[in-house]
Motif scaffolding. Structure first.
Motif, PDB file in Angstrom:
ATOM      1  N   PHE A 170      14.149  -5.087 -14.126  1.00 26.29           N
ATOM      2  CA  PHE A 170      14.066  -3.997 -13.111  1.00 26.29           C
ATOM      3  C   PHE A 170      13.788  -4.291 -11.759  1.00 26.29           C
ATOM      4  O   PHE A 170      13.603  -3.656 -10.850  1.00 26.29           O
ATOM      5  CB  PHE A 170      12.942  -2.915 -13.745  1.00 26.29           C
ATOM      6  N   LEU A 171      13.267  -5.813 -11.623  1.00 23.67           N
ATOM      7  CA  LEU A 171      12.641  -6.118 -10.263  1.00 23.67           C
ATOM      8  C   LEU A 171      13.628  -6.013  -9.137  1.00 23.67           C
ATOM      9  O   LEU A 171      13.155  -5.602  -8.043  1.00 23.67           O
ATOM     10  CB  LEU A 171      11.963  -7.509 -10.466  1.00 23.67           C
ATOM     11  N   LYS A 172      14.928  -6.154  -9.431  1.00 22.50           N
ATOM     12  CA  LYS A 172      15.925  -6.296  -8.149  1.00 22.50           C
ATOM     13  C   LYS A 172      16.085  -4.689  -7.674  1.00 22.50           C
ATOM     14  O   LYS A 172      16.723  -4.641  -6.587  1.00 22.50           O
ATOM     15  CB  LYS A 172      17.199  -6.850  -8.314  1.00 22.50           C
ATOM     16  N   ALA A 173      15.507  -3.792  -8.258  1.00 21.40           N
ATOM     17  CA  ALA A 173      15.553  -2.379  -7.916  1.00 21.40           C
ATOM     18  C   ALA A 173      14.690  -1.923  -6.882  1.00 21.40           C
ATOM     19  O   ALA A 173      14.662  -0.976  -6.320  1.00 21.40           O
ATOM     20  CB  ALA A 173      15.602  -1.358  -9.186  1.00 21.40           C
ATOM     21  N   TYR A 174      13.749  -2.825  -6.646  1.00 19.03           N
ATOM     22  CA  TYR A 174      12.485  -2.730  -5.717  1.00 19.03           C
ATOM     23  C   TYR A 174      12.292  -3.771  -4.751  1.00 19.03           C
ATOM     24  O   TYR A 174      12.855  -4.779  -4.625  1.00 19.03           O
ATOM     25  CB  TYR A 174      11.194  -2.911  -6.574  1.00 19.03           C
ATOM     26  N   HIS A 175      12.014  -3.050  -3.612  1.00 19.74           N
ATOM     27  CA  HIS A 175      11.740  -3.956  -2.465  1.00 19.74           C
ATOM     28  C   HIS A 175       9.868  -4.271  -2.536  1.00 19.74           C
ATOM     29  O   HIS A 175       9.319  -3.137  -2.887  1.00 19.74           O
ATOM     30  CB  HIS A 175      11.950  -3.343  -1.024  1.00 19.74           C
ATOM     31  N   LEU A 176       9.673  -5.485  -2.451  1.00 26.67           N
ATOM     32  CA  LEU A 176       8.309  -5.793  -2.628  1.00 26.67           C
ATOM     33  C   LEU A 176       7.756  -6.167  -1.349  1.00 26.67           C
ATOM     34  O   LEU A 176       8.327  -7.105  -0.810  1.00 26.67           O
ATOM     35  CB  LEU A 176       8.200  -6.908  -3.652  1.00 26.67           C
ATOM     36  N   GLU A 177       6.332  -5.571  -1.232  1.00 27.58           N
ATOM     37  CA  GLU A 177       5.539  -6.004   0.133  1.00 27.58           C
ATOM     38  C   GLU A 177       4.501  -6.827  -0.624  1.00 27.58           C
ATOM     39  O   GLU A 177       3.566  -6.109  -1.202  1.00 27.58           O
ATOM     40  CB  GLU A 177       5.051  -4.988   0.929  1.00 27.58           C
ATOM     41  N   ILE A 178       4.155  -8.112  -0.243  1.00 30.20           N
ATOM     42  CA  ILE A 178       3.331  -9.073  -1.079  1.00 30.20           C
ATOM     43  C   ILE A 178       2.428  -9.479  -0.062  1.00 30.20           C
ATOM     44  O   ILE A 178       2.512 -10.415   0.983  1.00 30.20           O
ATOM     45  CB  ILE A 178       4.098 -10.231  -1.674  1.00 30.20           C
ATOM     46  N   HIS A 179       0.795  -9.136  -0.238  1.00 25.56           N
ATOM     47  CA  HIS A 179      -0.160  -9.578   0.656  1.00 25.56           C
ATOM     48  C   HIS A 179      -0.924 -10.235  -0.222  1.00 25.56           C
ATOM     49  O   HIS A 179      -1.577  -9.943  -1.309  1.00 25.56           O
ATOM     50  CB  HIS A 179      -0.855  -8.433   1.163  1.00 25.56           C
ATOM     51  N   THR A 180      -1.217 -11.716   0.091  1.00 25.17           N
ATOM     52  CA  THR A 180      -1.940 -12.753  -0.766  1.00 25.17           C
ATOM     53  C   THR A 180      -2.817 -13.422   0.303  1.00 25.17           C
ATOM     54  O   THR A 180      -2.766 -13.713   1.172  1.00 25.17           O
ATOM     55  CB  THR A 180      -1.102 -13.481  -1.411  1.00 25.17           C
ATOM     56  N   GLU A 181      -4.167 -13.694  -0.325  1.00 24.37           N
ATOM     57  CA  GLU A 181      -5.094 -14.500   0.266  1.00 24.37           C
ATOM     58  C   GLU A 181      -6.075 -15.092  -0.601  1.00 24.37           C
ATOM     59  O   GLU A 181      -6.130 -14.860  -2.015  1.00 24.37           O
ATOM     60  CB  GLU A 181      -5.958 -13.611   1.083  1.00 24.37           C
ATOM     61  N   ASN A 182      -6.414 -16.275  -0.398  1.00 23.37           N
ATOM     62  CA  ASN A 182      -7.376 -17.172  -1.282  1.00 23.37           C
ATOM     63  C   ASN A 182      -8.919 -16.899  -0.626  1.00 23.37           C
ATOM     64  O   ASN A 182      -9.101 -16.876   0.215  1.00 23.37           O
ATOM     65  CB  ASN A 182      -7.094 -18.577  -1.171  1.00 23.37           C
TER      66      ASN A 182
END
Length: 361
Positions: A104-116
């Protein structure tokens, strides 16, 4: 025993147009080392690791259903609030590997925010915590689409997915101690994902301290991927793989009985064996630095003089993890400050201890 087929959805998902999830996932430090891998990110030998508590990645993923499905991955990636294009190839490789398991993942746009929570380029590998945190967010979406999946399946599949991003990431999902790789000691162990160490560990290990001495910041001269591949055809590989199985058995006994002497002997031997494999591969390489060796000798000397049960382990790099029971924290930190900080780049150390895995925020 689970197979890869068990992680492919076989029912129709619900419709979820938008969703957002935030997870933190910790780094981990292997006590019995994984070095060498087979196809599909499977380990050549089993490993056993402490999950850390403070050194972690925090990731938020916002999912938006596309108006029309496309064959391309659609995602924006931000590291510490800024676009990070250099991370994109690794994420795309990861998504290509997991596509069959998250159709199902290609059906979505992902906005990924990451920090350490630890400084970038501090010499602490963030791939384990980063891929684990991202996998938890992806599984949270799957849980929305397939509400009937069990908690056990949720965590096993999260670890399975994380492994396809970074092998050791599968040990950053849950529990204080995690085993990865099929072996006779750890119940339900498998090459496919990390499993919590099932035996009751002695109380001394439940708050075990790990102070990380940053000998060298930045990227390593030889990547872990290259290092793992050099175990193919290594003259000592098979003996090393056998040794890992034996050491998991011995370490398991030490962890449940509280035998600190045996724990220290196995953990230090494992660290040195890891680097011995690097020094005897073809081509050979050395990731330890003179200051790494100086710290090791100082730890040995301090332990002999004081009888304080402090030991070291190493990752595939120059930095030193100083491991010790919480009861000796004050004396060990004083020793580190007085004798070891001078060997660290910019005097940098990170104080951590055993944690319990990923958490939804």
């Amino acid at each position: 025993m689970k197979t890869t087929q068990d992680f492919i959805p076989n029912t129709t998902p619900l419709t979820v147009e938008q969703a957002s999830f935030t997870w933190s996932a910790p780094s981990n430090i292997a006590l019995v080392k994984y070095w060498g891998k087979k196809e599909n990110q499977l380990p050549a030998n089993p490993s056993l690791s402490f999950t850390l508590n403070h050194c972690k990645t925090i990731t938020t993923v916002n999912f938006s259903l596309k108006e029309k499905p496309t064959e391309d991955w659609s995602f924006d990636l931000f590291f510490e609030g800024k676009p990070k294009d250099s991370f994109r190839p690794k994420i795309e490789t990861f998504f290509n590997r997991i596509e069959i398991y998250l159709p199902f993942l290609k059906a979505y746009h992902l906005e990924i925010h990451t920090e350490n929570t630890f400084p970038h380029s501090s010499g602490i590998a963030s791939s384990a915590s980063g891929m684990a945190a991202l996998s938890m967010c992806l599984m949270s979406l799957e849980k929305e689409l397939y509400p009937n999946i069990s908690e056990n399946y949720f965590y096993e599949k999260a670890s399975f997915l994380a492994r396809l991003g970074s092998g050791s990431a599968c040990r950053s999902i849950q529990s204080e101690l995690v085993g990865w790789g099929k072996n006779e000691t750890i119940k339900n162990s498998t090459d496919l994902f990390g499993v919590p160490f099932s035996e009751e560990i002695h109380s001394v290990f439940k708050e075990y301290q790990d102070t990380i001495l940053i000998v060298e910041k930045g990227a390593k001269t030889v990547s872990s991927t290259v290092g793992h591949n050099l175990m193919i055809g290594h003259p000592f590989a098979e003996k090393r793989f056998d040794q890992a199985h034996e050491n998991i058995q011995k370490l398991s006994n030490a962890l449940t009985s509280g035998n600190l002497e045996n724990f220290m002997a196995i953990v230090e031997s494992e660290a040195l064996t890891l680097h011995a494999m690097m020094m005897t591969s073809m081509p050979y390489f050395i990731l330890m630095k003179p200051n790494t060796l100086a710290i090791i000798h100082q730890i040995w000397q301090f332990r002999t003089q004081t009888n304080i049960p402090v030991c070291f382990t190493l990752d595939a790099g120059a930095n030193v993890h100083v491991l010790y029971p919480k009861a000796f924290q004050e004396k060990v930190l004083e020793f580190i400050q007085n004798e070891l900080v001078k060997y660290c780049q910019d005097g940098q150390i990170l104080k951590d201890h055993v944690g319990s895995g990923a958490k939804m925020l």
